[in-house]
Design a protein around this motif. Structure first.
Motif, PDB file in Angstrom:
ATOM      1  N   GLY A  72       0.815  -1.214   0.000  1.00 48.66           N
ATOM      2  CA  GLY A  72       0.000   0.000   0.000  1.00 48.66           C
ATOM      3  C   GLY A  72       0.843   1.254   0.000  1.00 48.66           C
ATOM      4  O   GLY A  72       0.564   2.209  -0.734  1.00 48.66           O
ATOM      5  N   GLY A  73       1.893   1.260   0.797  1.00 52.69           N
ATOM      6  CA  GLY A  73       2.770   2.419   0.844  1.00 52.69           C
ATOM      7  C   GLY A  73       3.509   2.636  -0.462  1.00 52.69           C
ATOM      8  O   GLY A  73       3.693   3.771  -0.904  1.00 52.69           O
ATOM      9  N   GLN A  78       1.198   3.802  -3.626  1.00 54.30           N
ATOM     10  CA  GLN A  78       0.769   5.211  -3.573  1.00 54.30           C
ATOM     11  C   GLN A  78       1.628   6.080  -4.484  1.00 54.30           C
ATOM     12  O   GLN A  78       1.189   7.122  -4.944  1.00 54.30           O
ATOM     13  CB  GLN A  78       0.859   5.754  -2.145  1.00 54.30           C
ATOM     14  CG  GLN A  78      -0.192   5.224  -1.215  1.00 54.30           C
ATOM     15  CD  GLN A  78       0.038   5.694   0.215  1.00 54.30           C
ATOM     16  OE1 GLN A  78       1.159   5.828   0.685  1.00 54.30           O
ATOM     17  NE2 GLN A  78      -1.057   5.943   0.920  1.00 54.30           N
ATOM     18  N   GLN A  79       2.853   5.666  -4.736  1.00 49.90           N
ATOM     19  CA  GLN A  79       3.790   6.461  -5.525  1.00 49.90           C
ATOM     20  C   GLN A  79       3.651   6.229  -7.030  1.00 49.90           C
ATOM     21  O   GLN A  79       4.268   6.932  -7.823  1.00 49.90           O
ATOM     22  CB  GLN A  79       5.217   6.130  -5.095  1.00 49.90           C
ATOM     23  CG  GLN A  79       5.464   6.364  -3.619  1.00 49.90           C
ATOM     24  CD  GLN A  79       6.793   5.790  -3.178  1.00 49.90           C
ATOM     25  OE1 GLN A  79       7.770   5.875  -3.888  1.00 49.90           O
ATOM     26  NE2 GLN A  79       6.818   5.194  -1.998  1.00 49.90           N
ATOM     27  N   GLN A 108      -1.661   2.007 -10.572  1.00 50.22           N
ATOM     28  CA  GLN A 108      -2.354   1.692  -9.313  1.00 50.22           C
ATOM     29  C   GLN A 108      -3.600   0.860  -9.593  1.00 50.22           C
ATOM     30  O   GLN A 108      -3.849  -0.142  -8.925  1.00 50.22           O
ATOM     31  CB  GLN A 108      -2.770   2.977  -8.595  1.00 50.22           C
ATOM     32  CG  GLN A 108      -1.646   3.767  -8.003  1.00 50.22           C
ATOM     33  CD  GLN A 108      -2.140   5.054  -7.362  1.00 50.22           C
ATOM     34  OE1 GLN A 108      -3.254   5.518  -7.596  1.00 50.22           O
ATOM     35  NE2 GLN A 108      -1.285   5.647  -6.545  1.00 50.22           N
ATOM     36  N   TYR A 111      -5.254   2.244   0.833  1.00 48.49           N
ATOM     37  CA  TYR A 111      -4.092   3.132   0.811  1.00 48.49           C
ATOM     38  C   TYR A 111      -4.174   4.161  -0.313  1.00 48.49           C
ATOM     39  O   TYR A 111      -3.606   5.242  -0.214  1.00 48.49           O
ATOM     40  CB  TYR A 111      -2.796   2.332   0.665  1.00 48.49           C
ATOM     41  CG  TYR A 111      -2.321   1.747   1.961  1.00 48.49           C
ATOM     42  CD1 TYR A 111      -1.346   2.385   2.724  1.00 48.49           C
ATOM     43  CD2 TYR A 111      -2.840   0.549   2.447  1.00 48.49           C
ATOM     44  CE1 TYR A 111      -0.912   1.849   3.920  1.00 48.49           C
ATOM     45  CE2 TYR A 111      -2.408   0.002   3.644  1.00 48.49           C
ATOM     46  CZ  TYR A 111      -1.450   0.660   4.373  1.00 48.49           C
ATOM     47  OH  TYR A 111      -1.025   0.133   5.564  1.00 48.49           O
ATOM     48  N   ILE A 112      -4.841   3.804  -1.403  1.00 54.10           N
ATOM     49  CA  ILE A 112      -4.921   4.719  -2.543  1.00 54.10           C
ATOM     50  C   ILE A 112      -6.334   5.242  -2.758  1.00 54.10           C
ATOM     51  O   ILE A 112      -6.602   5.932  -3.738  1.00 54.10           O
ATOM     52  CB  ILE A 112      -4.386   4.042  -3.833  1.00 54.10           C
ATOM     53  CG1 ILE A 112      -5.130   2.736  -4.125  1.00 54.10           C
ATOM     54  CG2 ILE A 112      -2.890   3.827  -3.744  1.00 54.10           C
ATOM     55  CD1 ILE A 112      -4.746   2.089  -5.449  1.00 54.10           C
TER      56      ILE A 112
END
Length: 178
Positions: free
Chosen positions: A76-77, A80-81, A87, A108-109
């Motif tokens: 999840g972290g 996000q990028q 995604q 997370y997104i």
């Protein structure tokens, strides 16, 4: 390491795998230099794919809760990028693996199964009947986290979540496979 750039029109040189939704590099057509001598008819044929998501679902189901928590937090972290279309495709694959997996990483997104339901399988994917059913019910497959159907093993260690006290005292009481 030597590096060369040989990019065809429309290809993205920053993506070095295929298939890719971002127009990545593509492997050149394979042509035999010394074709074998064959008698009879020879025709290229695609092998039918097995269920690409079943093994990943089994692994996810056999993880301990804390292992799933860690995996979801890491993915999840990182996701996000990524670009929004990456995604969405990634989340789509996670929902194909397991509803809980897709739902938790999606938090997370800020996306759900409804946000990725419109995506079609990639052109090179050949779905089994089970995968087609999963796609039709994306996010509503009622996946249970019952590890018993997959066995008690993850990797080479019997599932056993230890307490801090057990770690400090040593893990001599646990048995490992060899």
């Amino acid at each position: 390491m030597s590096f060369g750039v040989d990019v065809a029109p429309g290809q993205n040189p920053h993506v070095n795998y295929e298939p890719s939704i971002t127009g990545g590099l593509q492997e050149a057509e394979k042509k035999p230099n010394n074709p074998p001598e064959v008698s009879g008819q020879l025709a290229p044929a695609s092998l039918e794919r097995t269920n690409d998501y079943l093994h990943a679902r089994g692994r996810y189901c056999t993880m301990n809760g804390w292992e799933r928590d860690h995996l979801v937090a890491e993915l999840g972290g990182m996701i996000q990028q990524a670009a929004p279309q990456v995604q969405e495709r990634f989340l789509w694959h996670l929902f194909m693996i397991h509803d809980d997996y897709g739902t938790r990483v999606g938090e997370y997104i800020g996306k759900t199964a409804d946000d990725v339901r419109h995506l079609e399988p990639l052109p090179s994917q050949r779905f089994t009947e089970d995968e087609t059913k999963r796609l039709q019910n994306l996010g509503s497959n009622s996946d249970a986290l019952d590890a018993s159907q997959w066995g008690d093993w993850t990797s080479s260690v019997i599932n056993h979540q230890v307490t801090a006290e057990e770690v400090l005292q040593g893990l001599g009481s646990l048995e490992y496979s060899r």
